[in-house]
Design a protein around this motif. Structure first.
Motif, PDB file in Angstrom:
ATOM      1  N   VAL A  48      10.641   4.748  -3.106  1.00  0.00           N
ATOM      2  CA  VAL A  48      10.389   4.058  -1.806  1.00  0.00           C
ATOM      3  C   VAL A  48      11.136   2.713  -1.795  1.00  0.00           C
ATOM      4  O   VAL A  48      11.258   2.094  -2.762  1.00  0.00           O
ATOM      5  CB  VAL A  48       9.026   3.957  -1.442  1.00  0.00           C
ATOM      6  CG1 VAL A  48       8.315   3.171  -2.727  1.00  0.00           C
ATOM      7  CG2 VAL A  48       8.756   3.146  -0.388  1.00  0.00           C
ATOM      8  N   LEU A  49      11.658   2.695  -0.575  1.00  0.00           N
ATOM      9  CA  LEU A  49      12.608   1.222  -0.380  1.00  0.00           C
ATOM     10  C   LEU A  49      11.875   0.902   1.016  1.00  0.00           C
ATOM     11  O   LEU A  49      12.208   1.510   1.851  1.00  0.00           O
ATOM     12  CB  LEU A  49      13.919   1.753  -0.360  1.00  0.00           C
ATOM     13  CG  LEU A  49      14.855   0.420  -0.459  1.00  0.00           C
ATOM     14  CD1 LEU A  49      14.770  -0.362  -1.649  1.00  0.00           C
ATOM     15  CD2 LEU A  49      16.524   1.019  -0.178  1.00  0.00           C
ATOM     16  N   GLU A  50      11.777  -0.577   1.112  1.00  0.00           N
ATOM     17  CA  GLU A  50      11.655  -0.969   2.452  1.00  0.00           C
ATOM     18  C   GLU A  50      11.600  -2.644   2.387  1.00  0.00           C
ATOM     19  O   GLU A  50      11.825  -3.186   1.290  1.00  0.00           O
ATOM     20  CB  GLU A  50      10.417  -0.590   3.196  1.00  0.00           C
ATOM     21  CG  GLU A  50       8.903  -1.181   2.641  1.00  0.00           C
ATOM     22  CD  GLU A  50       7.845  -0.721   3.671  1.00  0.00           C
ATOM     23  OE1 GLU A  50       7.264   0.335   3.101  1.00  0.00           O
ATOM     24  OE2 GLU A  50       7.589  -1.336   4.553  1.00  0.00           O
TER      25      GLU A  50
ATOM     26  N   ASP B  85       0.837  -1.022   0.086  1.00  0.00           N
ATOM     27  CA  ASP B  85      -0.119   0.008   0.004  1.00  0.00           C
ATOM     28  C   ASP B  85       0.843   1.283   0.075  1.00  0.00           C
ATOM     29  O   ASP B  85       0.600   2.358  -0.896  1.00  0.00           O
ATOM     30  CB  ASP B  85      -0.883   0.095   1.261  1.00  0.00           C
ATOM     31  CG  ASP B  85      -2.075   1.014   1.292  1.00  0.00           C
ATOM     32  OD1 ASP B  85      -2.511   1.285  -0.057  1.00  0.00           O
ATOM     33  OD2 ASP B  85      -2.495   1.333   2.338  1.00  0.00           O
ATOM     34  N   ARG B  86       1.873   1.253   0.724  1.00  0.00           N
ATOM     35  CA  ARG B  86       2.939   2.341   0.963  1.00  0.00           C
ATOM     36  C   ARG B  86       3.452   2.578  -0.396  1.00  0.00           C
ATOM     37  O   ARG B  86       3.742   3.459  -1.089  1.00  0.00           O
ATOM     38  CB  ARG B  86       3.877   2.222   2.026  1.00  0.00           C
ATOM     39  CG  ARG B  86       3.436   2.850   3.369  1.00  0.00           C
ATOM     40  CD  ARG B  86       4.593   2.811   4.265  1.00  0.00           C
ATOM     41  NE  ARG B  86       4.985   1.466   4.577  1.00  0.00           N
ATOM     42  CZ  ARG B  86       4.452   0.623   5.489  1.00  0.00           C
ATOM     43  NH1 ARG B  86       3.559   1.021   6.200  1.00  0.00           N
ATOM     44  NH2 ARG B  86       5.200  -0.535   6.001  1.00  0.00           N
ATOM     45  N   ALA B  87       3.956   1.219  -1.135  1.00  0.00           N
ATOM     46  CA  ALA B  87       4.843   1.598  -2.171  1.00  0.00           C
ATOM     47  C   ALA B  87       4.071   1.969  -3.305  1.00  0.00           C
ATOM     48  O   ALA B  87       4.559   2.793  -4.348  1.00  0.00           O
ATOM     49  CB  ALA B  87       5.407   0.055  -2.362  1.00  0.00           C
TER      50      ALA B  87
ATOM     51  N   LEU C 154       1.974   4.246  -3.104  1.00  0.00           N
ATOM     52  CA  LEU C 154       1.789   5.685  -3.276  1.00  0.00           C
ATOM     53  C   LEU C 154       2.756   6.456  -4.220  1.00  0.00           C
ATOM     54  O   LEU C 154       2.474   7.317  -4.683  1.00  0.00           O
ATOM     55  CB  LEU C 154       2.147   6.231  -1.817  1.00  0.00           C
ATOM     56  CG  LEU C 154       1.113   6.039  -0.790  1.00  0.00           C
ATOM     57  CD1 LEU C 154       1.666   6.442   0.683  1.00  0.00           C
ATOM     58  CD2 LEU C 154      -0.196   6.277  -1.043  1.00  0.00           C
ATOM     59  N   ILE C 155       3.877   5.775  -4.561  1.00  0.00           N
ATOM     60  CA  ILE C 155       5.133   6.215  -5.427  1.00  0.00           C
ATOM     61  C   ILE C 155       4.547   5.493  -6.726  1.00  0.00           C
ATOM     62  O   ILE C 155       4.480   6.422  -7.667  1.00  0.00           O
ATOM     63  CB  ILE C 155       6.464   5.814  -5.206  1.00  0.00           C
ATOM     64  CG1 ILE C 155       6.667   6.247  -3.947  1.00  0.00           C
ATOM     65  CG2 ILE C 155       7.161   5.788  -6.097  1.00  0.00           C
ATOM     66  CD1 ILE C 155       7.210   7.825  -3.828  1.00  0.00           C
TER      67      ILE C 155
ATOM     68  N   ARG D 190       1.784   4.433  -8.300  1.00  0.00           N
ATOM     69  CA  ARG D 190       0.662   4.734  -8.919  1.00  0.00           C
ATOM     70  C   ARG D 190       0.675   6.034  -9.725  1.00  0.00           C
ATOM     71  O   ARG D 190      -0.019   6.438 -10.782  1.00  0.00           O
ATOM     72  CB  ARG D 190      -0.453   5.077  -7.807  1.00  0.00           C
ATOM     73  CG  ARG D 190      -0.093   6.400  -7.133  1.00  0.00           C
ATOM     74  CD  ARG D 190      -1.469   6.561  -6.201  1.00  0.00           C
ATOM     75  NE  ARG D 190      -1.139   7.704  -5.215  1.00  0.00           N
ATOM     76  CZ  ARG D 190      -1.687   8.148  -4.231  1.00  0.00           C
ATOM     77  NH1 ARG D 190      -2.481   7.370  -3.356  1.00  0.00           N
ATOM     78  NH2 ARG D 190      -1.229   9.249  -3.474  1.00  0.00           N
TER      79      ARG D 190
END
Lengths: 378, 378
Positions: free
Chosen positions: B313-315, B277-279, B281-282, B284
């Motif tokens: 984003v990186l996680e 979901d967070r990734a 954000l970039i 999309r």
């Protein structure tokens, strides 16, 4: 620029300023949120051409550290995505680092985002207002004044000053007036103001006020209002709200408000609201959304509406009727808008004739008034 | 035709059939609700070209009189306004009277509506189905099967059978399959069916199924499913739901589902969902909504996405990784859709290569499967 910040405080502040951040604008930098950090805390700002919202997250609040500043600075970050990221980051804190090319890194637990920031010098400066014209009132009262008048402004941008709410202040009484020339709403209240402060022809855009009401949603306590020639500022705890003031002269509305009345009726607000709501199910399909009231001396108001292709509705509402029997037709939506904001169990309606504007007021008070211009029917 | 009916029962029934009433349609009578009353109770029906919903309000339920019929009959009433009126009438009961010219009067306490009805003979007849191909399952299970597959149908009407969910039944096992050719979802469950009943190539429109899931929202207990050549009927308490079946042959999807895998990872569903979901954000903001996973032998999945104008984003997400290290890129939305329907705390992901479809399953079960086709990246 480098600091750590409480994610929940940042999320809340970003949500507030986002109300003044456009997704699309001719000035690209205004799609961003301006963020700066110093010893006092972290400042966020959003701006449209009409309004500016600034929120401060203090370094410390209630013995809790909210902001840990390592190096001062400021940055503009893309508004929508920054708000989404902050809301969805995994940790309780966020570390924000900005390099000399405005590249911004957000770290929270195992997640790390890099965003392309913009030069904060390009962002419009916050207006500087002289504080010599200032008064104060409870946030709850300001919200209620906005709610009871704001709906009556004209929705058409072409109507100029009528898209705004007129603010006047005289002898400590603040008055809001809004009209789209088919209906008018007025609300008065005592505020804390210098005795000699008199304010005339301050016209605040209706849209700004509805944003202000949303931002103050969870605010109690008092707010300060500061006026300049072309800006109004509202100051609450850790929050500054600026709005442009509309140019032009607001029409004199006092002469359209009838004095006295031929017929005076008193009704239960909720029952009347529900009856108009039902009648509007029929009227909304017809032209002008017209419903008709007939006041009967025996103590009822007959509500009627008909639309050619749909059908008709008829019902009677109990009322205390004083004066002449009378029929009047009007736009049901205007009545619904007014009745929904009335904070009194009983209302008084004052009529002077079938074709003259009529007044709706709380039964026992005169601080609030709605006026509706009737519709000529066959 | 004349009867009295409980307003709350009528409100609920009207809300159910309204899901099959169009506001705009080339067949004007289908904007109406078909209403009939007899000794059993009051029947309401709504129809679109794809589906029909019929609800019965029984004369008596739990010792309460819901319908008091005086004279039998039927009528078609304008759907939207009838629904609104019923919801807003003031009393607990509604009296419905229809005259010979279809003029319909609704009375409830002090309110009285007259509506122009339509000749019920003009309304399409309800399909008559042979009940020889029938099976039963709990409503909860049916809803969960719809939820876990329906999102994967093609949204493009031009894709024919792929806009539907394939139903097959063999030896008591019901299987749902949906695919838009970029991803596929499959769900199996045991149902109560005659041993020799075998069902193949029944393709139910995805839109009908999402309406069905909404209508069954508050239904527990069992439902019956009856199949004919071109219709499917679902029967619950006091409710009949009919949907058209799509014509054409559904492609054989078994050959696209890989057997075995080079790399096998097990992760916590919620943690993975939040990370995707967070990734997104970039991603999309970029083309194809691509995010990239890199499985590391030491037990992590590295999640990465970058969009040129926005940032990156990186996680890292903790995982049990078995087999080869591998990278794969895919559409983040497909992954979110699948993960949101998984009803298991842990999931297993099976990969056979960077460019071959991969499988997402609950860690401990094989009744549910999602497949995503990866995206080639530079």
């Amino acid at each position: 620029m480098k600091f750590r910040i409480s994610r929940s405080a940042l999320t809340e502040a970003v949500a507030s300023v986002s109300k003044a951040v456009s997704q699309k604008t001719t000035v690209p930098i205004l799609t961003g949120i301006h963020l700066s950090v110093d010893e006092e805390g972290c400042w966020l700002m959003g701006s449209t051409s009409d309004l500016t919202i600034q929120v401060c997250i203090p370094t410390k609040q209630d013995d809790k550290n909210l902001v840990n500043m390592e190096t001062m600075g400021s940055i503009v970050l893309p508004g929508r995505i920054f708000a989404d990221i902050v809301r969805k980051l995994p940790g309780d804190d966020v570390e924000v680092t900005v390099d000399e090319r405005w590249k911004t890194t957000l770290r929270s637990k195992q997640a790390q985002f890099e965003l392309k920031g913009l030069d904060p010098e390009e962002y419009p400066h916050i207006p500087q207002l002289q504080e010599d014209r200032m008064f104060s009132l409870p946030a709850e009262l300001l919200k209620s004044m906005i709610r009871q008048t704001g709906f009556a402004v004209s929705a058409s941008e072409a109507r100029g000053v009528l898209t705004g709410v007129l603010w006047t202040l005289s002898q400590g009484t603040l008055t809001f007036v809004a009209t789209d020339s088919h209906r008018l709403s007025r609300k008065k209240a005592e505020v804390e103001a210098p005795k000699d402060l008199s304010v005339e022809n301050v016209i605040v855009p209706g849209k700004s006020l509805s944003e202000l009401a949303k931002i103050l949603q969870d605010t109690d306590g008092w707010v300060d209002v500061v006026l300049s020639d072309n800006q109004i500022m509202v100051r609450a705890d850790h929050l500054l709200f600026f709005s442009r003031i509309l140019e032009g002269t607001y029409p004199d509305t006092n002469r359209v408000i009838p004095q006295g009345g031929k017929t005076d009726i008193v009704l239960a607000t909720k029952e009347l609201l529900q009856s108009v709501d039902r009648a509007s199910l029929i009227s909304r399909d017809g032209r002008d959304n017209v419903i008709k009231w007939t006041m009967k001396e025996e103590g009822t108001v007959q509500v009627h509406s008909a639309a050619q292709d749909v059908g008709s509705v008829l019902e009677e509402v109990t009322a205390k009727v004083t004066g002449e029997e009378l029929s009047i037709s009007f736009n049901a939506q205007y009545m619904l808008d007014a009745l929904r904001t009335v904070d009194s169990d009983e209302i008084r309606i004052l009529l002077t004739g079938t074709m003259t504007p009529f007044i709706i007021q709380p039964a026992e008070r005169e601080d609030s008034l709605h006026l509706i211009v009737p519709i000529r029917t066959r």
